[in-house]
Write a protein that holds these residues in place. Structure first.
Motif, PDB file in Angstrom:
ATOM      1  N   GLN A 108      26.981  21.347  33.257  1.00 33.75           N
ATOM      2  CA  GLN A 108      28.287  21.648  33.846  1.00 33.75           C
ATOM      3  C   GLN A 108      28.131  21.768  35.360  1.00 33.75           C
ATOM      4  O   GLN A 108      27.132  22.303  35.839  1.00 33.75           O
ATOM      5  CB  GLN A 108      28.772  23.000  33.308  1.00 33.75           C
ATOM      6  N   PRO A 109      29.146  21.304  36.132  1.00 37.48           N
ATOM      7  CA  PRO A 109      29.040  21.467  37.590  1.00 37.48           C
ATOM      8  C   PRO A 109      29.112  22.941  37.994  1.00 37.48           C
ATOM      9  O   PRO A 109      29.829  23.715  37.366  1.00 37.48           O
ATOM     10  CB  PRO A 109      30.260  20.710  38.121  1.00 37.48           C
ATOM     11  N   ASP A 110      28.343  23.329  39.009  1.00 31.27           N
ATOM     12  CA  ASP A 110      28.479  24.670  39.595  1.00 31.27           C
ATOM     13  C   ASP A 110      29.848  24.751  40.267  1.00 31.27           C
ATOM     14  O   ASP A 110      30.289  23.791  40.908  1.00 31.27           O
ATOM     15  CB  ASP A 110      27.383  24.912  40.636  1.00 31.27           C
ATOM     16  N   GLU A 135      27.499  24.907  57.107  1.00 33.28           N
ATOM     17  CA  GLU A 135      26.642  26.096  57.092  1.00 33.28           C
ATOM     18  C   GLU A 135      26.809  26.844  55.754  1.00 33.28           C
ATOM     19  O   GLU A 135      25.831  27.312  55.168  1.00 33.28           O
ATOM     20  CB  GLU A 135      27.032  26.986  58.282  1.00 33.28           C
ATOM     21  N   ALA A 136      28.050  26.941  55.270  1.00 35.81           N
ATOM     22  CA  ALA A 136      28.278  27.589  53.975  1.00 35.81           C
ATOM     23  C   ALA A 136      27.607  26.782  52.858  1.00 35.81           C
ATOM     24  O   ALA A 136      26.940  27.328  51.972  1.00 35.81           O
ATOM     25  CB  ALA A 136      29.782  27.710  53.700  1.00 35.81           C
ATOM     26  N   PHE A 137      27.759  25.457  52.918  1.00 36.98           N
ATOM     27  CA  PHE A 137      27.157  24.564  51.915  1.00 36.98           C
ATOM     28  C   PHE A 137      25.641  24.770  51.879  1.00 36.98           C
ATOM     29  O   PHE A 137      25.017  24.850  50.818  1.00 36.98           O
ATOM     30  CB  PHE A 137      27.503  23.110  52.274  1.00 36.98           C
ATOM     31  N   ARG A 164      23.572  25.801  48.648  1.00 36.05           N
ATOM     32  CA  ARG A 164      22.815  24.743  47.976  1.00 36.05           C
ATOM     33  C   ARG A 164      21.420  24.512  48.549  1.00 36.05           C
ATOM     34  O   ARG A 164      20.650  23.754  47.981  1.00 36.05           O
ATOM     35  CB  ARG A 164      23.587  23.399  48.048  1.00 36.05           C
ATOM     36  N   GLY A 165      21.148  25.110  49.748  1.00 34.94           N
ATOM     37  CA  GLY A 165      19.825  24.923  50.351  1.00 34.94           C
ATOM     38  C   GLY A 165      19.619  23.540  50.942  1.00 34.94           C
ATOM     39  O   GLY A 165      18.489  23.140  51.223  1.00 34.94           O
ATOM     40  N   ILE A 166      20.709  22.798  51.144  1.00 33.63           N
ATOM     41  CA  ILE A 166      20.621  21.440  51.722  1.00 33.63           C
ATOM     42  C   ILE A 166      21.630  21.351  52.850  1.00 33.63           C
ATOM     43  O   ILE A 166      22.787  21.759  52.684  1.00 33.63           O
ATOM     44  CB  ILE A 166      20.970  20.361  50.675  1.00 33.63           C
ATOM     45  N   THR A 178      25.007  14.505  49.249  1.00 30.22           N
ATOM     46  CA  THR A 178      23.719  15.144  48.930  1.00 30.22           C
ATOM     47  C   THR A 178      23.468  15.167  47.419  1.00 30.22           C
ATOM     48  O   THR A 178      22.516  15.789  46.963  1.00 30.22           O
ATOM     49  CB  THR A 178      23.697  16.592  49.466  1.00 30.22           C
ATOM     50  N   GLN A 179      24.350  14.515  46.673  1.00 28.08           N
ATOM     51  CA  GLN A 179      24.203  14.371  45.215  1.00 28.08           C
ATOM     52  C   GLN A 179      24.076  15.713  44.502  1.00 28.08           C
ATOM     53  O   GLN A 179      23.206  15.900  43.649  1.00 28.08           O
ATOM     54  CB  GLN A 179      23.017  13.464  44.903  1.00 28.08           C
ATOM     55  N   GLN A 180      24.954  16.627  44.870  1.00 23.52           N
ATOM     56  CA  GLN A 180      24.998  17.930  44.203  1.00 23.52           C
ATOM     57  C   GLN A 180      26.056  17.893  43.105  1.00 23.52           C
ATOM     58  O   GLN A 180      27.154  17.368  43.322  1.00 23.52           O
ATOM     59  CB  GLN A 180      25.365  19.023  45.208  1.00 23.52           C
ATOM     60  N   VAL A 181      25.711  18.473  41.957  1.00 27.11           N
ATOM     61  CA  VAL A 181      26.667  18.513  40.841  1.00 27.11           C
ATOM     62  C   VAL A 181      27.476  19.802  40.982  1.00 27.11           C
ATOM     63  O   VAL A 181      27.032  20.880  40.598  1.00 27.11           O
ATOM     64  CB  VAL A 181      25.929  18.476  39.485  1.00 27.11           C
TER      65      VAL A 181
END
Ligand code: ATR
Length: 271
Positions: A3-5, A250-252, A256-258, A30-33
């Motif tokens: 499931q997506p975060d 900056e929030a991202f 997500r650390g990226i 950044t290919q984050q789900v």
């Protein structure tokens, strides 16, 4: 498939927020789900709203008008930069509640740096001493500006804000006594343009070659502040769209650390 975060921006009103588009573009890049939505909370329902979202497993939130101060009070813990701003624009999930952050100042510094290079040694004049201004003072000082003059219609608020920064490089005053000297960067952090109004501006402030007039507001057209600054001789004018994208990045990164690339996203939004 996992499931997506889940993430959201909270405000009232919120329908016109650009944050869902910005974060969707960051996530694709950044290919984050993840899924990011805009949620309008009732004016008296912020605290119960973020508690419910915590229970539903949301990972993070952005907070906008009018909840930034309430968010500050409602967080389980806040970072140093949120503490200094007295306001929170980003919530990060912890097991037991929300950690409060403020990424507005970092967003402004990143966008100013894009426009003029290093801020070290620059002379800055900031017009306004409300919520928008107070969030960015410390990050500007950390970027090693040479001088920061804060001018406000209600002089005492600028004096208080300068005192809270507790550093010799910051002065607070009323508009009428702003030293009539050239500045490298003049920032409009007042809400005057919401009423189609302007703080009183002096041509002498904009006289240096390379002077940047920066409005924290943004719109489809150049803001009234940008237009007036151009007429008074400012070489460069910019609105706050870049700051919006940078504070989101900056929030991202905190979630997500990226670090996403901001330039392509800013160009999409500027279209
Ligand atoms: P925000 O969160 O947008 O900063 P705020 O905390 O209400 O909103 O602060 C609004 C800022 O815009 C203040 O600096 C305010 O000046 P006062 O402190 O004197 O009220 C400034 N402002 C609002 N309308 C203005 C106007 N017409 N001319 C000049 N400054 C104005």
């Amino acid at each position: 498939m996992s499931q997506p975060d889940r993430y959201a921006v909270l405000g009232n009103p919120i329908a016109h927020s650009k944050s869902p588009l910005i974060h969707r573009l960051f996530a694709e890049q950044t290919q984050q789900v993840m899924r990011y939505e805009a949620l309008c909370l009732p004016l008296d329902g912020f605290v119960s709203g973020i508690q419910a979202l915590h229970q539903q497993g949301y990972r993070g939130m952005n907070v906008t008008v009018p909840f930034k101060f309430e968010a500050f009070a409602a967080c389980e813990s806040v970072s140093e930069r949120a503490q200094l701003a007295g306001a929170v624009n980003t919530l990060i999930r912890t097991d037991s509640g929300w950690q409060g952050e403020n990424t507005d100042g970092a967003g402004l510094v990143a966008d100013l740096t894009r426009l003029v290079g290093s801020l070290a040694g620059k002379r800055l004049l900031m017009l306004g001493a409300g919520g928008a201004a107070s969030g960015v003072v410390k990050p500007l000082l950390d970027a090693k500006v040479d001088q920061l003059t804060i001018a406000n219609r209600t002089a005492q608020k600028a004096i208080d804000l300068a005192q809270r920064a507790a550093q010799g490089r910051v002065n607070g005053c009323g508009f009428d006594v702003v030293p009539n000297q050239p500045y490298d960067i003049i920032i409009n952090a007042t809400a005057a343009s919401l009423a189609g109004d302007l703080p009183p501006l002096k041509a002498g402030w904009f006289a240096d070659a390379g002077c940047l007039a920066y409005d924290m507001m943004y719109g489809k057209e150049p803001t009234v502040f940008m237009q007036a600054a151009q007429e008074l001789g400012a070489e460069q004018q910019a609105d706050g769209l870049g700051m919006l994208v940078e504070q989101a990045a900056e929030a991202f990164y905190l979630w997500r650390g990226i670090r996403p690339q901001t330039e392509p996203v800013r160009l999409v939004l500027a279209e």
